[in-house]
Write an enzyme that holds these catalytic residues in place. Structure first.
Site, PDB file in Angstrom:
ATOM      1  N   HIS A 205       0.800  -1.232   0.000  1.00 33.86           N
ATOM      2  CA  HIS A 205       0.000   0.000   0.000  1.00 33.86           C
ATOM      3  C   HIS A 205       0.825   1.270   0.000  1.00 33.86           C
ATOM      4  CE1 HIS A 205       0.994  -0.114   4.286  1.00 33.86           C
ATOM      5  NE2 HIS A 205       0.733   1.173   4.295  1.00 33.86           N
TER       6      HIS A 205
HETATM    7  C1  UD1 Z   1      -1.880   5.785   5.419  1.00 36.95           C
HETATM    8  C2  UD1 Z   1      -0.570   6.329   5.971  1.00 36.95           C
HETATM    9  C3  UD1 Z   1       0.499   5.252   5.918  1.00 36.95           C
HETATM   10  C4  UD1 Z   1       0.030   3.991   6.625  1.00 36.95           C
HETATM   11  C5  UD1 Z   1      -1.318   3.544   6.057  1.00 36.95           C
HETATM   12  C6  UD1 Z   1      -1.844   2.367   6.848  1.00 36.95           C
HETATM   13  C7  UD1 Z   1      -0.071   8.722   5.655  1.00 36.95           C
HETATM   14  C8  UD1 Z   1       0.676   9.710   4.850  1.00 36.95           C
HETATM   15  N1  UD1 Z   1      -0.108   7.468   5.179  1.00 36.95           N
HETATM   16  O1  UD1 Z   1      -1.663   5.448   4.052  1.00 36.95           O
HETATM   17  O2  UD1 Z   1       1.661   5.724   6.546  1.00 36.95           O
HETATM   18  O3  UD1 Z   1       0.991   2.981   6.427  1.00 36.95           O
HETATM   19  O4  UD1 Z   1      -2.256   4.616   6.164  1.00 36.95           O
HETATM   20  O5  UD1 Z   1      -2.759   1.630   6.110  1.00 36.95           O
HETATM   21  O6  UD1 Z   1      -0.606   9.063   6.678  1.00 36.95           O
HETATM   22  N2  UD1 Z   1      -8.966   4.704   1.280  1.00 36.95           N
HETATM   23  C9  UD1 Z   1     -10.221   4.108   1.343  1.00 36.95           C
HETATM   24  N3  UD1 Z   1     -10.766   3.884   2.574  1.00 36.95           N
HETATM   25  C10 UD1 Z   1     -10.145   4.206   3.721  1.00 36.95           C
HETATM   26  C11 UD1 Z   1      -8.898   4.806   3.648  1.00 36.95           C
HETATM   27  C12 UD1 Z   1      -8.302   5.045   2.430  1.00 36.95           C
HETATM   28  O7  UD1 Z   1     -10.826   3.815   0.324  1.00 36.95           O
HETATM   29  O8  UD1 Z   1     -10.708   3.952   4.793  1.00 36.95           O
HETATM   30  C13 UD1 Z   1      -8.336   4.934  -0.038  1.00 36.95           C
HETATM   31  C14 UD1 Z   1      -8.686   6.285  -0.648  1.00 36.95           C
HETATM   32  O9  UD1 Z   1      -8.727   6.114  -2.037  1.00 36.95           O
HETATM   33  C15 UD1 Z   1      -7.472   7.123  -0.272  1.00 36.95           C
HETATM   34  C16 UD1 Z   1      -6.342   6.112  -0.324  1.00 36.95           C
HETATM   35  O10 UD1 Z   1      -6.915   4.893   0.130  1.00 36.95           O
HETATM   36  O11 UD1 Z   1      -7.257   8.192  -1.156  1.00 36.95           O
HETATM   37  C17 UD1 Z   1      -5.141   6.483   0.542  1.00 36.95           C
HETATM   38  O12 UD1 Z   1      -5.521   6.728   1.909  1.00 36.95           O
HETATM   39  P1  UD1 Z   1      -4.575   7.611   2.879  1.00 36.95           P
HETATM   40  O13 UD1 Z   1      -5.118   7.612   4.256  1.00 36.95           O
HETATM   41  O14 UD1 Z   1      -4.282   8.923   2.254  1.00 36.95           O
HETATM   42  O15 UD1 Z   1      -3.207   6.841   2.823  1.00 36.95           O
HETATM   43  P2  UD1 Z   1      -2.872   5.317   3.067  1.00 36.95           P
HETATM   44  O16 UD1 Z   1      -2.297   4.798   1.783  1.00 36.95           O
HETATM   45  O17 UD1 Z   1      -4.019   4.610   3.661  1.00 36.95           O
HETATM   46  N1  UDP Z   2      -3.832  -5.783   8.838  1.00 34.37           N
HETATM   47  C1  UDP Z   2      -5.130  -6.272   9.018  1.00 34.37           C
HETATM   48  N2  UDP Z   2      -5.833  -6.668   7.918  1.00 34.37           N
HETATM   49  C2  UDP Z   2      -5.321  -6.604   6.660  1.00 34.37           C
HETATM   50  C3  UDP Z   2      -4.006  -6.098   6.490  1.00 34.37           C
HETATM   51  C4  UDP Z   2      -3.308  -5.690   7.608  1.00 34.37           C
HETATM   52  O1  UDP Z   2      -5.616  -6.361  10.153  1.00 34.37           O
HETATM   53  O2  UDP Z   2      -6.010  -6.984   5.699  1.00 34.37           O
HETATM   54  C5  UDP Z   2      -3.076  -5.318  10.028  1.00 34.37           C
HETATM   55  C6  UDP Z   2      -1.732  -5.975  10.213  1.00 34.37           C
HETATM   56  O3  UDP Z   2      -1.858  -7.150  10.987  1.00 34.37           O
HETATM   57  C7  UDP Z   2      -0.923  -4.896  10.921  1.00 34.37           C
HETATM   58  C8  UDP Z   2      -1.514  -3.608  10.386  1.00 34.37           C
HETATM   59  O4  UDP Z   2      -2.779  -3.947   9.829  1.00 34.37           O
HETATM   60  O5  UDP Z   2      -1.111  -4.926  12.328  1.00 34.37           O
HETATM   61  C9  UDP Z   2      -0.614  -3.011   9.352  1.00 34.37           C
HETATM   62  O6  UDP Z   2      -1.240  -1.948   8.734  1.00 34.37           O
HETATM   63  P1  UDP Z   2      -0.759  -1.348   7.351  1.00 34.37           P
HETATM   64  O7  UDP Z   2       0.042  -2.358   6.615  1.00 34.37           O
HETATM   65  O8  UDP Z   2      -1.958  -0.796   6.686  1.00 34.37           O
HETATM   66  O9  UDP Z   2       0.121  -0.093   7.782  1.00 34.37           O
HETATM   67  P2  UDP Z   2       1.644   0.106   8.219  1.00 34.37           P
HETATM   68  O10 UDP Z   2       1.956  -0.838   9.315  1.00 34.37           O
HETATM   69  O11 UDP Z   2       2.496  -0.082   7.011  1.00 34.37           O
HETATM   70  O12 UDP Z   2       1.684   1.538   8.643  1.00 34.37           O
END
Ligand code: UD1
Ligand code: UDP
Length: 356
Positions: A205
């Site tokens: 992601h």
């Molecule tokens: C964010 C964090 C990242 C973290 C990740 C965990 C920042 C800059 N990034 O990235 O560090 O590792 O969360 O998962 O804070 N979207 C949905 N539903 C949701 C959330 C997001 O559809 O509930 C989609 C939307 O299209 C959105 C995109 O995901 O534009 C990105 O979401 P965003 O919160 O900006 O960044 P993440 O990639 O989730």
């Molecule tokens: N995770 C989850 N369901 C999923 C994918 C990830 O519960 O389908 C959990 C995973 O076990 C971990 C956390 O989400 O604890 C990691 O989140 P993510 O990879 O989105 O973010 P990051 O750790 O890179 O910030």
């Protein structure tokens, strides 16, 4: 003493859950402020439900947006709440935009800031998370670092030693607390018709990977090669950002890759524990795989979790398909008997003892 716990994304909910449970157990005066950075059911509410966490007192519902807009909306919303319902200390966790906004809002109001999982560094400022971490660390009063490595990074940046506490990472608490519950409540291998050790688990992601067609294409091609050589499926619970980008770039999910919806924590933890190997660009997965004794290939060129590489649990392979398959060949026979560097599962207790 009143504590405000600010969170907004999937990993923050999971890694704050042991602290929230400990606040409840001790009967502390605390509240949860959710920014709403993540909002889809499977990225947000599923974790409150499964982990039986109390509802957030406030939810800003900021949703998705550009970095500036998203962070600014959170900043102004958090400030208003902190002025109305003033805590003695604000806790933030990790490196998301929610963390930056929470730490900045509190710091400007002279409210103490505790940064959980402080001191991580990839030394790659192209990652939005690196900017968030560095700023949050420099405006925090309590820096709860997972390991001595992080403590050294912070000392090198001039942060005074008395603000730094080596506590371990609350992810260990989350894994220990939930893997037994998972055994009783879910059967993800049965649901997906998988056998223990008979599949790979993958996630991706990171913006720098999935927003780039070459890197995302390389990852998917890597999954294809892994299935072709080892004949075991690659289970791929895909983040909504990744689903969107695969469709936007017109990429194909290869044969042998089982792309599924993001999962709740109990199912996901079970899936991780039974995987042959984990392939991911996630921060949390590098830690969890290491804790669970499962080998990990990190689909990045750097990591802020070097401890996992040092103990032999993790290798960096980037997004090139040939490096991915080489990494799988190297890690496939790994025994998983390394020592977990992230703590004893009582990290949340330690953090609350320090704040007290
Ligand atoms: C964010 C964090 C990242 C973290 C990740 C965990 C920042 C800059 N990034 O990235 O560090 O590792 O969360 O998962 O804070 N979207 C949905 N539903 C949701 C959330 C997001 O559809 O509930 C989609 C939307 O299209 C959105 C995109 O995901 O534009 C990105 O979401 P965003 O919160 O900006 O960044 P993440 O990639 O989730
Ligand atoms: N995770 C989850 N369901 C999923 C994918 C990830 O519960 O389908 C959990 C995973 O076990 C971990 C956390 O989400 O604890 C990691 O989140 P993510 O990879 O989105 O973010 P990051 O750790 O890179 O910030």
């Amino acid at each position: 003493m009143k504590i405000a716990i600010i969170l907004g994304t999937r990993p923050e909910i999971i890694k704050m859950s042991p602290i929230i449970r400990e606040c409840v157990r001790r009967g502390l005066d605390y509240y949860i402020l959710h920014t709403g950075q993540h909002y889809s059911f499977e990225m947000d509410r599923v974790f409150f439900k499964e982990l039986e966490l109390p509802a957030a007192r406030y939810n800003l519902d900021v949703g998705s947006g550009t970095h500036g807009r998203q962070t600014a909306t959170m900043l102004s919303g958090i400030e208003k709440i902190l002025l109305d319902d003033t805590p003695d200390v604000v806790l933030v966790q990790g490196d998301t935009n929610t963390v930056l906004a929470g730490a900045l809002a509190a710091s400007k109001l002279h409210i103490k800031v505790g940064h959980v999982e402080a001191g991580l560094r990839s030394f790659d400022r192209t990652m939005p998370e690196e900017t968030n971490r560095v700023i949050a660390d420099h405006i925090s009063d309590y820096l709860f670092v997972p390991t001595e490595t992080s403590r050294r990074y912070l000392l090198d940046e001039g942060i005074p030693d008395e603000r730094i506490f080596v506590t371990g990472n609350t992810i260990v608490d989350a894994v220990y607390q939930n893997r037994e519950i998972a055994k009783e409540k879910v059967d993800v291998l049965g649901r997906l018709d998988l056998s223990d050790g008979g599949y790979f688990l993958a996630t991706a992601h990171r913006a720098e990977n999935v927003d780039d067609p070459v890197r995302l294409g390389g990852i998917l091609e890597g999954f294809r090669l892994v299935y072709e050589e080892f004949g075991m499926p690659v289970v791929f619970p895909a983040h909504p950002r990744t689903v969107k980008m695969i469709s936007e770039f017109g990429l194909d999910v290869p044969l042998g890759t089982l792309m599924v919806e993001p999962m709740g924590y109990l199912e996901f933890l079970q899936l991780e524990g039974g995987a042959k190997l984990v392939l991911s660009d996630s921060g949390g997965l590098q830690e969890e795989a290491c804790i669970l004794g499962v080998g990990c290939l990190t689909l990045r060129d750097n990591t802020e979790r070097p401890e996992t590489v040092d103990v032999g649990a993790n290798v960096l392979v980037g997004c090139d398909s040939l490096r991915i398959i080489e990494g799988v060949r190297k890690m496939i026979g790994v025994r998983g008997d390394w020592v977990n560097p992230y703590g004893d599962g009582k990290v949340a207790e330690g953090i609350l003892n320090i704040i007290k």
